[in-house]
Every structure is written in structure tokens, then in C-alpha cells.
Design a protein around this motif. Sequence first.
Motif, PDB file in Angstrom:
ATOM      1  N   LEU A 266     -15.801  34.805  24.629  1.00  0.00           N
ATOM      2  CA  LEU A 266     -14.806  35.865  24.782  1.00  0.00           C
ATOM      3  C   LEU A 266     -14.416  36.054  26.243  1.00  0.00           C
ATOM      4  CD1 LEU A 266     -16.068  38.552  22.247  1.00  0.00           C
ATOM      5  CD2 LEU A 266     -14.077  37.088  22.056  1.00  0.00           C
ATOM      6  N   GLY A 267     -15.390  35.991  27.129  1.00  0.00           N
ATOM      7  CA  GLY A 267     -15.086  36.104  28.555  1.00  0.00           C
ATOM      8  C   GLY A 267     -14.209  34.965  29.032  1.00  0.00           C
ATOM      9  N   SER A 268     -14.481  33.784  28.529  1.00  0.00           N
ATOM     10  CA  SER A 268     -13.687  32.624  28.903  1.00  0.00           C
ATOM     11  C   SER A 268     -12.260  32.748  28.381  1.00  0.00           C
ATOM     12  CB  SER A 268     -14.348  31.367  28.356  1.00  0.00           C
ATOM     13  OG  SER A 268     -13.630  30.231  28.733  1.00  0.00           O
ATOM     14  N   VAL A 269     -12.099  33.237  27.166  1.00  0.00           N
ATOM     15  CA  VAL A 269     -10.758  33.428  26.608  1.00  0.00           C
ATOM     16  C   VAL A 269      -9.998  34.468  27.415  1.00  0.00           C
ATOM     17  CG1 VAL A 269      -9.493  34.307  24.605  1.00  0.00           C
ATOM     18  CG2 VAL A 269     -11.339  32.680  24.280  1.00  0.00           C
ATOM     19  N   ARG A 270     -10.663  35.554  27.789  1.00  0.00           N
ATOM     20  CA  ARG A 270      -9.998  36.583  28.600  1.00  0.00           C
ATOM     21  C   ARG A 270      -9.525  36.009  29.932  1.00  0.00           C
ATOM     22  NH1 ARG A 270     -14.731  39.964  27.028  1.00  0.00           N
ATOM     23  NH2 ARG A 270     -14.059  41.084  25.181  1.00  0.00           N
ATOM     24  N   ALA A 271     -10.368  35.191  30.553  1.00  0.00           N
ATOM     25  CA  ALA A 271      -9.980  34.566  31.820  1.00  0.00           C
ATOM     26  C   ALA A 271      -8.798  33.623  31.619  1.00  0.00           C
ATOM     27  CB  ALA A 271     -11.166  33.812  32.417  1.00  0.00           C
ATOM     28  N   ASP A 272      -8.789  32.886  30.509  1.00  0.00           N
ATOM     29  CA  ASP A 272      -7.683  31.971  30.222  1.00  0.00           C
ATOM     30  C   ASP A 272      -6.379  32.738  30.019  1.00  0.00           C
ATOM     31  OD1 ASP A 272      -9.462  29.880  30.354  1.00  0.00           O
ATOM     32  OD2 ASP A 272      -9.738  29.761  28.171  1.00  0.00           O
TER      33      ASP A 272
END
Length: 150
Positions: free
Chosen positions: A134-140
Motif C-alpha cells: 500500500l505504501g508503494s502504491v501511494r508513492a507511485d
Amino acid sequence: MTRVTDRQPQHSESSARTEPVEHAEHSVGELVNRATEQLSQLIRDELRLAGLELAAKGKNAGRGGGLLGAAGAVAYAGLMAVAGTGVAALSLALPVWAAALIIAVVLYAVAGVLALAGRSRLAKAAPPLPEEALGSVRADVEEIKERAHR
């Protein structure tokens, strides 16, 4: 032996100046198609990461559940031994049947309280989220927003 793809192109000063023009020649459709492909690949990668993260959490939960089950079985055997001891102690002052009945009522009362507490806790529980994915998706998403506004 050097492959053709490994060679660095030889740029003169004039060819270096024309490189941005080559990028400008891509149609909007090509750029949208390329962005769509990249976004699809990104989503697939993030879903794969989320699956791996959930699998690891599931494996740990399974092992923990097994250990808790074993502990419960041993505790149950111990509780039966304590209950037998209680019946034997009460039978010195009461008939054996009355001592056994008192111990049984106490055990059922404890079980009822534990069941209510457990049901209450389960109602409040939520499934764990794959935090890393989820953190990675938010950063993307933030990166895409920044690039879209340029």
C-alpha cells in the motif's frame, strides 16, 4: 564479442540537439499507450508484492495458530486435572455428585465469560493490510500526479 545493443551510439553535437525532437514526434496515442502499458505493469507488480506480503503473514499466522492450539490442548488437560482436584477436595465436605456439579457450573460460567469476550474481540478485528504494498502504491500515485502536472 560485443552485441549491437551494447554499443553506445556515437553522437555528434548536431545529433544530440535533434534528440528531443525525436521524442516530440511521438503521437499522443503512442504516449497514452505507453503510459497504459507501464501502469498495467506497475499494478501487476504491486499486486504480486501484496500477494507475497500476505502469504508471509499467513504463514506466520498459521504457525502461531498451531502453537496456540497445542497450548490450548495442554491447558485443557491441566484444567481437567484441576477440576478433578476441586471435586475431590469438595467431596470431603459434600457428597461427590454435589462437588462435581459445583465445579461443572463454575467451569461453564468461566467458559461463557471467555466466549463473550472472544466474540467481542473478533467483531472488532479487521484483516491485516499489506502495508508495504500500500505504501508503494501511494508513492507511485504521487509520482504519477507530479509527472502529470509537469
